[in-house]
Design a protein around this motif. Structure first.
Motif, PDB file in Angstrom:
ATOM      1  N   PRO A   9       3.681 -22.739  86.438  1.00 17.19           N
ATOM      2  CA  PRO A   9       2.903 -21.546  86.100  1.00 17.19           C
ATOM      3  C   PRO A   9       2.760 -20.634  87.314  1.00 17.19           C
ATOM      4  O   PRO A   9       2.520 -21.092  88.439  1.00 17.19           O
ATOM      5  CB  PRO A   9       1.541 -22.118  85.682  1.00 17.19           C
ATOM      6  CG  PRO A   9       1.825 -23.530  85.252  1.00 17.19           C
ATOM      7  CD  PRO A   9       2.932 -23.989  86.166  1.00 17.19           C
ATOM      8  N   ALA A  10       2.909 -19.341  87.083  1.00 15.89           N
ATOM      9  CA  ALA A  10       2.810 -18.366  88.176  1.00 15.89           C
ATOM     10  C   ALA A  10       2.186 -17.088  87.645  1.00 15.89           C
ATOM     11  O   ALA A  10       2.508 -16.635  86.539  1.00 15.89           O
ATOM     12  CB  ALA A  10       4.187 -18.079  88.773  1.00 15.89           C
ATOM     13  N   ARG A  11       1.293 -16.508  88.429  1.00 15.35           N
ATOM     14  CA  ARG A  11       0.602 -15.287  88.003  1.00 15.35           C
ATOM     15  C   ARG A  11       0.633 -14.240  89.121  1.00 15.35           C
ATOM     16  O   ARG A  11       0.654 -14.557  90.307  1.00 15.35           O
ATOM     17  CB  ARG A  11      -0.839 -15.590  87.597  1.00 15.35           C
ATOM     18  CG  ARG A  11      -1.721 -16.168  88.690  1.00 15.35           C
ATOM     19  CD  ARG A  11      -3.047 -16.670  88.114  1.00 15.35           C
ATOM     20  NE  ARG A  11      -3.955 -17.139  89.162  1.00 15.35           N
ATOM     21  CZ  ARG A  11      -5.104 -17.775  88.925  1.00 15.35           C
ATOM     22  NH1 ARG A  11      -5.476 -18.009  87.676  1.00 15.35           N
ATOM     23  NH2 ARG A  11      -5.870 -18.162  89.929  1.00 15.35           N
ATOM     24  N   TYR A  12       0.644 -12.987  88.706  1.00 16.20           N
ATOM     25  CA  TYR A  12       0.764 -11.850  89.623  1.00 16.20           C
ATOM     26  C   TYR A  12      -0.595 -11.496  90.208  1.00 16.20           C
ATOM     27  O   TYR A  12      -1.625 -11.550  89.518  1.00 16.20           O
ATOM     28  CB  TYR A  12       1.331 -10.651  88.867  1.00 16.20           C
ATOM     29  CG  TYR A  12       1.650  -9.451  89.730  1.00 16.20           C
ATOM     30  CD1 TYR A  12       2.915  -9.302  90.291  1.00 16.20           C
ATOM     31  CD2 TYR A  12       0.701  -8.466  89.973  1.00 16.20           C
ATOM     32  CE1 TYR A  12       3.214  -8.196  91.081  1.00 16.20           C
ATOM     33  CE2 TYR A  12       0.988  -7.367  90.758  1.00 16.20           C
ATOM     34  CZ  TYR A  12       2.247  -7.230  91.319  1.00 16.20           C
ATOM     35  OH  TYR A  12       2.530  -6.142  92.104  1.00 16.20           O
ATOM     36  N   CYS A  13      -0.617 -11.108  91.477  1.00 17.17           N
ATOM     37  CA  CYS A  13      -1.846 -10.694  92.170  1.00 17.17           C
ATOM     38  C   CYS A  13      -1.629  -9.357  92.861  1.00 17.17           C
ATOM     39  O   CYS A  13      -0.539  -9.075  93.355  1.00 17.17           O
ATOM     40  CB  CYS A  13      -2.248 -11.720  93.225  1.00 17.17           C
ATOM     41  SG  CYS A  13      -2.542 -13.385  92.603  1.00 17.17           S
ATOM     42  N   THR A  14      -2.678  -8.569  92.904  1.00 15.21           N
ATOM     43  CA  THR A  14      -2.644  -7.330  93.670  1.00 15.21           C
ATOM     44  C   THR A  14      -3.913  -7.231  94.500  1.00 15.21           C
ATOM     45  O   THR A  14      -4.956  -7.774  94.122  1.00 15.21           O
ATOM     46  CB  THR A  14      -2.509  -6.095  92.754  1.00 15.21           C
ATOM     47  OG1 THR A  14      -2.309  -4.930  93.541  1.00 15.21           O
ATOM     48  CG2 THR A  14      -3.741  -5.906  91.897  1.00 15.21           C
ATOM     49  N   GLY A  15      -3.817  -6.579  95.643  1.00  6.94           N
ATOM     50  CA  GLY A  15      -4.992  -6.459  96.491  1.00  6.94           C
ATOM     51  C   GLY A  15      -4.670  -5.766  97.807  1.00  6.94           C
ATOM     52  O   GLY A  15      -3.630  -5.123  97.970  1.00  6.94           O
ATOM     53  N   TYR A  16      -5.589  -5.906  98.740  1.00  8.66           N
ATOM     54  CA  TYR A  16      -5.426  -5.353 100.086  1.00  8.66           C
ATOM     55  C   TYR A  16      -4.761  -6.397 100.983  1.00  8.66           C
ATOM     56  O   TYR A  16      -5.089  -7.579 100.926  1.00  8.66           O
ATOM     57  CB  TYR A  16      -6.784  -5.020 100.697  1.00  8.66           C
ATOM     58  CG  TYR A  16      -7.597  -3.958 100.002  1.00  8.66           C
ATOM     59  CD1 TYR A  16      -7.492  -2.620 100.377  1.00  8.66           C
ATOM     60  CD2 TYR A  16      -8.505  -4.302  99.006  1.00  8.66           C
ATOM     61  CE1 TYR A  16      -8.267  -1.641  99.769  1.00  8.66           C
ATOM     62  CE2 TYR A  16      -9.295  -3.332  98.390  1.00  8.66           C
ATOM     63  CZ  TYR A  16      -9.167  -2.006  98.770  1.00  8.66           C
ATOM     64  OH  TYR A  16      -9.943  -1.034  98.169  1.00  8.66           O
ATOM     65  N   LEU A  17      -3.836  -5.956 101.819  1.00 12.38           N
ATOM     66  CA  LEU A  17      -3.243  -6.818 102.829  1.00 12.38           C
ATOM     67  C   LEU A  17      -2.864  -5.953 104.025  1.00 12.38           C
ATOM     68  O   LEU A  17      -1.891  -5.197 103.976  1.00 12.38           O
ATOM     69  CB  LEU A  17      -2.012  -7.550 102.281  1.00 12.38           C
ATOM     70  CG  LEU A  17      -1.313  -8.485 103.273  1.00 12.38           C
ATOM     71  CD1 LEU A  17      -2.255  -9.590 103.742  1.00 12.38           C
ATOM     72  CD2 LEU A  17      -0.056  -9.090 102.664  1.00 12.38           C
ATOM     73  N   GLY A  18      -3.635  -6.072 105.091  1.00  9.91           N
ATOM     74  CA  GLY A  18      -3.384  -5.273 106.281  1.00  9.91           C
ATOM     75  C   GLY A  18      -2.432  -5.961 107.241  1.00  9.91           C
ATOM     76  O   GLY A  18      -1.740  -6.920 106.884  1.00  9.91           O
ATOM     77  N   ASP A  19      -2.442  -5.493 108.490  1.00 12.76           N
ATOM     78  CA  ASP A  19      -1.501  -6.011 109.489  1.00 12.76           C
ATOM     79  C   ASP A  19      -2.213  -6.897 110.503  1.00 12.76           C
ATOM     80  O   ASP A  19      -1.818  -6.968 111.664  1.00 12.76           O
ATOM     81  CB  ASP A  19      -0.777  -4.859 110.194  1.00 12.76           C
ATOM     82  CG  ASP A  19      -1.748  -3.857 110.809  1.00 12.76           C
ATOM     83  OD1 ASP A  19      -2.978  -4.114 110.779  1.00 12.76           O
ATOM     84  OD2 ASP A  19      -1.303  -2.821 111.323  1.00 12.76           O
TER      85      ASP A  19
END
Length: 273
Positions: free
Chosen positions: A186-196
């Motif tokens: 099982p795999a699900r999509y994620c979105t969010g903030y990711l800085g450096d």
């Protein structure tokens, strides 16, 4: 560690336009929020909110004719640790998966398991089960796709990304998700903030990031085939089957995105001795 996060989106609408916005930090990070990421609009408009079927916090507005600015400026606490790596995590047999994980084995709008199943078994059928198999999938996707914002388009699917070998972070995630599902993970999509944080600054403007989570040994673990290394300061906004479920905005009428800015920066705190 404290991270300042925010966005500024400006839309131009030729007529009043209903919008659904998925821009709020995920409820699993609620206890970490120091300054809330309230959605502000200019001009001010009424805002209502609801939880979608995946538990994501969504806002509803009707944008007036003309330009509208959507923005927030928030502060969140983070443990400063990189994404967890659990090499010994095993794959759960399909018959033992919890009911709510089964959805993430199926094909979806951007993840065509029917088209990629045979390829997936040819590529990863002999890889060790569990974490090692997901890692093999991420390594392949990272090498297979060349990154570039010029390759982005909202209709690109995992199959098309595999064929074209180009894309942005969501395309990496979609292809890896599809391969995992084809291999009964099982795999699900994620979105969010990711800085450096912890890496050299990127040369391109900041954007929302896309990654995925795989279900192994009773837990959901973060994987990022675009960067393909554990990262610090990941702030989740939403989860779903693929990007169609977590679009930052769904608009119901013609409009133009005039400006798009995202920020995520570590806050350097002064310490007295």
């Amino acid at each position: 560690m404290k991270i300042r996060i925010g966005y500024e989106l400006i839309y131009d609408c030729p007529q009043p336009t209903p919008m659904i916005l998925t821009l709020s930090v995920h409820f699993t990070r609620a206890s970490d929020i120091i300054i809330p990421d309230y959605l502000f609009t200019d001009p001010p408009v009424p805002i209502t909110a609801y939880r979608d079927n995946y538990g994501n916090w969504c806002s509803r507005i009707v944008a007036p004719k003309g330009q509208i600015k959507l923005f927030t400026d928030a502060l969140i606490r983070d443990n400063g640790k990189p994404d967890k790596v659990v090499q010994q995590a095993k794959q759960t047999p399909v018959e033992n998966l919890p009911d709510d994980a089964l959805l993430y084995l199926l094909g979806s709008r951007y993840c065509e398991t029917d088209l990629l199943s045979e390829i997936a078994w040819q590529l990863f059928g002999k890889a060790s089960d569990g974490w090692a198999k997901v890692e093999a999938i991420c390594n392949f996707v990272n090498r297979h796709i060349a990154f570039g914002y010029q390759y982005a388009r909202p209709t690109k699917t995992a199959w098309e990304a595999f064929q074209e070998r180009t894309g942005v972070c969501r395309d990496y995630a979609h292809l890896a998700i599809t391969f995992c599902r084809c291999m009964n993970i099982p795999a699900r999509y994620c979105t969010g903030y990711l800085g450096d944080i912890g890496i050299p600054p990127p040369n391109s403007p900041m954007d929302f990031a896309g990654w995925f989570e795989a279900y192994l040994d009773g837990n959901w673990y973060t994987f990022d085939p675009r960067n393909n290394t554990p990262r610090i300061g990941r702030v989740l906004i939403a989860r779903g089957r693929d990007a169609a479920d977590v679009a930052i905005s769904s608009t119901f009428g013609p409009n133009t995105l005039v400006s798009f800015k995202v920020s995520t920066d570590e806050v350097n705190e002064m310490r007295s001795t």
